[in-house]
Design a protein around this motif. Structure first.
Motif, PDB file in Angstrom:
ATOM      1  N   TYR A 252       0.829  -1.209   0.000  1.00 10.72           N
ATOM      2  CA  TYR A 252       0.000   0.000   0.000  1.00 10.72           C
ATOM      3  C   TYR A 252       0.864   1.261   0.000  1.00 10.72           C
ATOM      4  O   TYR A 252       0.559   2.236  -0.692  1.00 10.72           O
ATOM      5  N   GLY A 256      -0.381   1.678  -3.393  1.00 11.92           N
ATOM      6  CA  GLY A 256      -1.768   2.014  -3.095  1.00 11.92           C
ATOM      7  C   GLY A 256      -2.128   3.382  -3.665  1.00 11.92           C
ATOM      8  O   GLY A 256      -1.336   4.326  -3.598  1.00 11.92           O
ATOM      9  N   THR A 258      -3.727   6.753  -3.533  1.00 11.54           N
ATOM     10  CA  THR A 258      -4.235   7.740  -2.580  1.00 11.54           C
ATOM     11  C   THR A 258      -4.612   9.010  -3.340  1.00 11.54           C
ATOM     12  O   THR A 258      -4.289   9.164  -4.526  1.00 11.54           O
ATOM     13  N   GLU A 282      -5.083  -1.788  -2.045  1.00 18.50           N
ATOM     14  CA  GLU A 282      -4.861  -1.309  -3.412  1.00 18.50           C
ATOM     15  C   GLU A 282      -5.277   0.147  -3.573  1.00 18.50           C
ATOM     16  O   GLU A 282      -4.757   0.862  -4.422  1.00 18.50           O
ATOM     17  N   ASP A 284      -7.215   3.733  -1.538  1.00 19.09           N
ATOM     18  CA  ASP A 284      -7.743   4.421  -0.364  1.00 19.09           C
ATOM     19  C   ASP A 284      -9.247   4.640  -0.552  1.00 19.09           C
ATOM     20  O   ASP A 284      -9.709   4.906  -1.665  1.00 19.09           O
TER      21      ASP A 284
END
Length: 327
Positions: A252, A256, A258, A282, A284
């Motif tokens: 993440y 990930g 975001t 994976e 947010d």
């Protein structure tokens, strides 16, 4: 050749097993037909009579909620009779071979099988052994292909972005184990997308991908720069037989999606995910539920795309015209 058995002697779609080798015109025809079905889902009576009298069997050897439900809804909205076989209690769980199961169901005058299986090539194998009037639709086989998911993703992109050719599309995550990614890459290439990027740690990329014409990134911020479409993938932990990642937290931190990272993409970029979503692994939640997310639109369009493919494979005439007449 898989491509050969997807069409009958008249060149009409019979099975739908993979996008590899298909012509752009067919992909556009599927999307055009799906366009005519979008309004069906908004009506008070959500049905058209195109497949009345036909019987479709959902054979899901892998667990699925979204894909199986949208296939079932698509078939019912075309007025077909639908059976969803519970594999856990079926004859196959008692030792019966796959082909014996298929042939027994064929003897009950089934017209189509929708197949999901953990082994690559399973849908193709079944398509080779069914009677000439029976169609097989691949609902996902091993790491190989998930063509209807790719088509609903292309349909979503076209509805929002229009022309495919000038787009930059990034596919992020577990490329190595993803049948969705394979089918999407085929579709994006067929439709002429000019910039296709894959972003992942080296352990989650297939060997030799650098020679496939794709742009490869191991840094998420660099890979997302100025893209129009971001397709996030689920970590396919059920297909991992070794250690591919230090931890979910580490993944993440590096891959990930975001809000801050999404700002590297174009301001009007859209975010997609084939599901199921692992929030905080994976993607947010503020991105998954944010204004640039089209994840729920993908789910809705999945029904229209599957209605198009089911009706075209059953040669139900001009599906688009029939949908318009029923409106």
């Amino acid at each position: 050749m898989i491509r050969d058995i997807q069409f009958d002697d008249a060149g009409r779609l019979r099975h739908f097993l993979t996008l590899e080798g298909l012509a752009p015109a067919l992909l556009y025809r599927i999307m055009d037909t799906a366009e005519s079905f979008v309004s069906v889902t908004d009506r008070q009576i959500k049905k058209v009579p195109l497949l009345r009298g036909k019987t479709i069997v959902n054979l899901f050897f892998e667990n699925s909620t979204r894909t199986r439900t949208t296939f079932e809804l698509a078939a019912k909205r075309l007025s077909a009779d639908v059976l969803s076989i519970n594999i856990a209690t079926s004859a196959t769980s008692k030792g019966e071979g796959l082909l014996d199961t298929i042939w027994n169901l064929q003897a009950m005058h089934v017209d189509m099988f929708v197949v999901r299986h953990a082994h690559s090539g399973a849908a193709h194998f079944i398509a080779q052994h069914v009677e000439p009037h029976v169609s097989v639709i691949n609902a996902g086989d091993g790491r190989h292909a998930h063509p209807t998911q790719a088509m609903l993703d292309m349909f979503t992109i076209r509805r929002i972005k229009g022309d495919f050719t000038p787009l930059s599309v990034a596919i992020v995550g577990d490329i190595l184990h993803s049948r969705v990614a394979r089918s999407e890459i085929h579709a994006l290439k067929i439709l002429g997308v000019s910039d296709i990027r894959v972003i992942a740690p080296p352990t989650l990329l297939p060997g030799g991908i650098e020679q496939s014409g794709l742009r490869v990134f191991h840094d998420l911020d660099a890979g997302l720069r100025d893209v129009d479409v971001v397709i996030m993938l689920r970590l396919q932990r059920e297909r991992m037989s070794g250690t591919f990642l230090p931890s979910k937290q580490e993944y993440y931190l590096r891959f990930g999606l975001t809000e801050a990272r999404l700002r590297q993409a174009r301001p009007d970029a859209i975010v997609m995910h084939p599901g199921p979503i692992n929030r905080g692994v994976e993607i947010d939640s503020r991105v998954a539920d944010g204004v640039q997310s089209v994840i729920l639109q993908q789910v809705g369009y999945g029904i229209a795309i599957r209605m198009a493919i089911l009706s075209m494979a059953m040669h139900s005439g001009d599906a688009a015209a029939a949908a318009r007449e029923a409106s």
